[in-house]
Design a protein around this motif. Sequence first.
Motif, PDB file in Angstrom:
ATOM      1  N   ALA A 148       0.882  -1.178   0.000  1.00  9.30           N
ATOM      2  CA  ALA A 148       0.000   0.000   0.000  1.00  9.30           C
ATOM      3  C   ALA A 148       0.914   1.221   0.000  1.00  9.30           C
ATOM      4  O   ALA A 148       1.275   1.747   1.057  1.00  9.30           O
ATOM      5  CB  ALA A 148      -0.909  -0.004   1.222  1.00  9.30           C
ATOM      6  N   LEU A 149       1.311   1.635  -1.181  1.00  5.59           N
ATOM      7  CA  LEU A 149       2.349   2.649  -1.302  1.00  5.59           C
ATOM      8  C   LEU A 149       1.836   4.053  -0.979  1.00  5.59           C
ATOM      9  O   LEU A 149       0.730   4.427  -1.392  1.00  5.59           O
ATOM     10  CB  LEU A 149       2.947   2.642  -2.713  1.00  5.59           C
ATOM     11  CG  LEU A 149       4.069   1.618  -2.965  1.00  5.59           C
ATOM     12  CD1 LEU A 149       3.556   0.195  -2.783  1.00  5.59           C
ATOM     13  CD2 LEU A 149       4.633   1.788  -4.365  1.00  5.59           C
ATOM     14  N   PRO A 150       2.643   4.834  -0.254  1.00  2.37           N
ATOM     15  CA  PRO A 150       2.259   6.225   0.034  1.00  2.37           C
ATOM     16  C   PRO A 150       2.494   7.119  -1.172  1.00  2.37           C
ATOM     17  O   PRO A 150       2.935   6.642  -2.233  1.00  2.37           O
ATOM     18  CB  PRO A 150       3.206   6.597   1.187  1.00  2.37           C
ATOM     19  CG  PRO A 150       4.439   5.779   0.906  1.00  2.37           C
ATOM     20  CD  PRO A 150       3.934   4.474   0.343  1.00  2.37           C
ATOM     21  N   LYS A 151       2.241   8.386  -1.009  1.00  2.08           N
ATOM     22  CA  LYS A 151       2.500   9.375  -2.057  1.00  2.08           C
ATOM     23  C   LYS A 151       3.969   9.291  -2.463  1.00  2.08           C
ATOM     24  O   LYS A 151       4.848   9.157  -1.607  1.00  2.08           O
ATOM     25  CB  LYS A 151       2.178  10.768  -1.516  1.00  2.08           C
ATOM     26  CG  LYS A 151       2.399  11.894  -2.496  1.00  2.08           C
ATOM     27  CD  LYS A 151       2.082  13.228  -1.835  1.00  2.08           C
ATOM     28  CE  LYS A 151       2.397  14.392  -2.755  1.00  2.08           C
ATOM     29  NZ  LYS A 151       2.141  15.701  -2.096  1.00  2.08           N
ATOM     30  N   PRO A 152       4.287   9.330  -3.771  1.00  2.00           N
ATOM     31  CA  PRO A 152       5.690   9.210  -4.198  1.00  2.00           C
ATOM     32  C   PRO A 152       6.557  10.339  -3.663  1.00  2.00           C
ATOM     33  O   PRO A 152       6.102  11.477  -3.530  1.00  2.00           O
ATOM     34  CB  PRO A 152       5.603   9.242  -5.727  1.00  2.00           C
ATOM     35  CG  PRO A 152       4.287   9.861  -6.046  1.00  2.00           C
ATOM     36  CD  PRO A 152       3.379   9.486  -4.924  1.00  2.00           C
ATOM     37  N   THR A 153       7.803   9.993  -3.335  1.00  2.00           N
ATOM     38  CA  THR A 153       8.759  10.999  -2.877  1.00  2.00           C
ATOM     39  C   THR A 153       9.221  11.833  -4.074  1.00  2.00           C
ATOM     40  O   THR A 153       8.915  11.510  -5.235  1.00  2.00           O
ATOM     41  CB  THR A 153       9.978  10.333  -2.233  1.00  2.00           C
ATOM     42  OG1 THR A 153      10.661   9.546  -3.244  1.00  2.00           O
ATOM     43  CG2 THR A 153       9.559   9.417  -1.085  1.00  2.00           C
ATOM     44  N   GLU A 154      10.001  12.853  -3.784  1.00  2.00           N
ATOM     45  CA  GLU A 154      10.528  13.702  -4.862  1.00  2.00           C
ATOM     46  C   GLU A 154      11.415  12.890  -5.799  1.00  2.00           C
ATOM     47  O   GLU A 154      11.370  13.054  -7.018  1.00  2.00           O
ATOM     48  CB  GLU A 154      11.320  14.862  -4.253  1.00  2.00           C
ATOM     49  CG  GLU A 154      11.740  15.907  -5.283  1.00  2.00           C
ATOM     50  CD  GLU A 154      12.421  17.113  -4.649  1.00  2.00           C
ATOM     51  OE1 GLU A 154      13.096  17.842  -5.382  1.00  2.00           O
ATOM     52  OE2 GLU A 154      12.261  17.306  -3.425  1.00  2.00           O
ATOM     53  N   GLU A 172      11.225   9.561  -6.297  1.00  2.00           N
ATOM     54  CA  GLU A 172      10.376   8.627  -7.042  1.00  2.00           C
ATOM     55  C   GLU A 172       9.615   9.319  -8.159  1.00  2.00           C
ATOM     56  O   GLU A 172       9.362   8.722  -9.204  1.00  2.00           O
ATOM     57  CB  GLU A 172       9.396   7.946  -6.077  1.00  2.00           C
ATOM     58  CG  GLU A 172      10.066   6.931  -5.155  1.00  2.00           C
ATOM     59  CD  GLU A 172       9.129   6.390  -4.093  1.00  2.00           C
ATOM     60  OE1 GLU A 172       9.358   5.260  -3.622  1.00  2.00           O
ATOM     61  OE2 GLU A 172       8.175   7.097  -3.723  1.00  2.00           O
ATOM     62  N   THR A 173       9.270  10.579  -7.949  1.00  2.00           N
ATOM     63  CA  THR A 173       8.551  11.345  -8.978  1.00  2.00           C
ATOM     64  C   THR A 173       9.380  11.467 -10.249  1.00  2.00           C
ATOM     65  O   THR A 173       8.837  11.523 -11.360  1.00  2.00           O
ATOM     66  CB  THR A 173       8.190  12.752  -8.455  1.00  2.00           C
ATOM     67  OG1 THR A 173       7.392  12.602  -7.276  1.00  2.00           O
ATOM     68  CG2 THR A 173       7.405  13.549  -9.480  1.00  2.00           C
ATOM     69  N   GLY A 174      10.708  11.482 -10.100  1.00  2.00           N
ATOM     70  CA  GLY A 174      11.586  11.606 -11.264  1.00  2.00           C
ATOM     71  C   GLY A 174      12.008  10.281 -11.863  1.00  2.00           C
ATOM     72  O   GLY A 174      12.710  10.245 -12.874  1.00  2.00           O
ATOM     73  N   ARG A 180       8.955   2.190  -8.668  1.00  2.00           N
ATOM     74  CA  ARG A 180       8.687   1.987  -7.246  1.00  2.00           C
ATOM     75  C   ARG A 180       7.731   0.816  -6.992  1.00  2.00           C
ATOM     76  O   ARG A 180       7.726   0.221  -5.921  1.00  2.00           O
ATOM     77  CB  ARG A 180       8.171   3.268  -6.589  1.00  2.00           C
ATOM     78  CG  ARG A 180       6.740   3.668  -6.898  1.00  2.00           C
ATOM     79  CD  ARG A 180       6.484   5.061  -6.355  1.00  2.00           C
ATOM     80  NE  ARG A 180       5.055   5.382  -6.295  1.00  2.00           N
ATOM     81  CZ  ARG A 180       4.394   5.611  -5.172  1.00  2.00           C
ATOM     82  NH1 ARG A 180       5.015   5.546  -4.012  1.00  2.00           N
ATOM     83  NH2 ARG A 180       3.108   5.908  -5.200  1.00  2.00           N
ATOM     84  N   TYR A 181       6.920   0.479  -8.004  1.00  2.00           N
ATOM     85  CA  TYR A 181       6.027  -0.681  -7.871  1.00  2.00           C
ATOM     86  C   TYR A 181       6.775  -1.988  -8.102  1.00  2.00           C
ATOM     87  O   TYR A 181       6.463  -3.004  -7.475  1.00  2.00           O
ATOM     88  CB  TYR A 181       4.861  -0.556  -8.849  1.00  2.00           C
ATOM     89  CG  TYR A 181       3.926   0.581  -8.520  1.00  2.00           C
ATOM     90  CD1 TYR A 181       2.970   0.456  -7.505  1.00  2.00           C
ATOM     91  CD2 TYR A 181       3.995   1.788  -9.197  1.00  2.00           C
ATOM     92  CE1 TYR A 181       2.115   1.497  -7.190  1.00  2.00           C
ATOM     93  CE2 TYR A 181       3.140   2.840  -8.884  1.00  2.00           C
ATOM     94  CZ  TYR A 181       2.205   2.687  -7.884  1.00  2.00           C
ATOM     95  OH  TYR A 181       1.357   3.726  -7.568  1.00  2.00           O
ATOM     96  N   PHE A 182       7.770  -1.951  -8.993  1.00  2.00           N
ATOM     97  CA  PHE A 182       8.536  -3.163  -9.290  1.00  2.00           C
ATOM     98  C   PHE A 182       9.248  -3.692  -8.043  1.00  2.00           C
ATOM     99  O   PHE A 182       9.492  -4.894  -7.925  1.00  2.00           O
ATOM    100  CB  PHE A 182       9.562  -2.888 -10.394  1.00  2.00           C
ATOM    101  CG  PHE A 182       8.966  -2.804 -11.776  1.00  2.00           C
ATOM    102  CD1 PHE A 182       7.628  -3.097 -12.001  1.00  2.00           C
ATOM    103  CD2 PHE A 182       9.744  -2.429 -12.861  1.00  2.00           C
ATOM    104  CE1 PHE A 182       7.069  -3.016 -13.280  1.00  2.00           C
ATOM    105  CE2 PHE A 182       9.207  -2.347 -14.136  1.00  2.00           C
ATOM    106  CZ  PHE A 182       7.875  -2.644 -14.346  1.00  2.00           C
TER     107      PHE A 182
END
Length: 303
Positions: free
Chosen positions: A115-121, A123-125, A131-133
């Motif tokens: 249950a992943l949280p909001k992506p970090t800075e 991860e956004t890039g 991040r799911y892999f």
Amino acid sequence: MKTIFQDLETLKKKVKDDELKKVVKDLEKKFGLLRTKSGLTQLLQKKKLAKIIRNVEYEQELVQLQVELIKLQNWVYENKKRVMIIFEGRDAAGKGGAIKRFIQYLNPRKFRVAALPKPTEVETGQFYFQRYFKHLPDPGEIVFFDRSWYNRAIVEPVYGFCTEEQYEKFMKEVPEIEHALIDDGIILIKFWFSISKETQQKRFKERMTNPLKHWKLSPVDQKAQEMWDKITYYKEEMFSRTHTSYAPWIIVDSNDKKRARLESIRYVLSQIPYEGKKDAVINLHHDPDVVERYHRQSHQEKG
């Protein structure tokens, strides 16, 4: 209660009519449910008899299905299979509650919930799927995704968390990525838990008034009713463009949460050829009125 069962025994001996015998047998079954620990507890709580009987029947059926899930998990572990189950749906559709019942008695060393949280800075890039892999199942493991990469198919475009270009790129890539995962041996099941607008509103109100459920409310949840039609549009686009023969969308009518839990478990059990399946004492064929495969031409949202 003892006197009631004695009376039922007397009735069974005296009743000759076949229809009346069925009535007596049904009464015996219902009183038997009331006599269980759960039934007696609910009686003390002064719940309605019909509701108590439904609850106990649900609890007994759930346990029998959970026994089969343990057998399935053992088979996955022993045969080094990889199973990935995605739970998607509108806010308050019952995804978390369903996952809780799936994992309730499983060996925690052989499954994970992602249950992943909001992506970090950072991860956004990254490459969107990166991040799911990290959470894909290892050999012998089942991973339950409480929401997944399909955030980019609905949540992100609806609330402006991604660009149109990012959205289109995702929609083109995801069928190919899922095909590659399945080709590599991953067993993938994609659930969409469907509810009506009225049911969602009712569940939001319950969250607001129940202090134990306050944590479930978020700013996005509070906009869900307002954005209902926009979410519907993107949901239909997601179905149309990412439903494939190898990774179909399975629609679960979750207006009745308990039925949704039972039938989604039953569906998973029906799809995997685990050892001991033939010895199951419970029906493993899911109810098509609750769980159905998405059909482009005929699908109409139940919720």
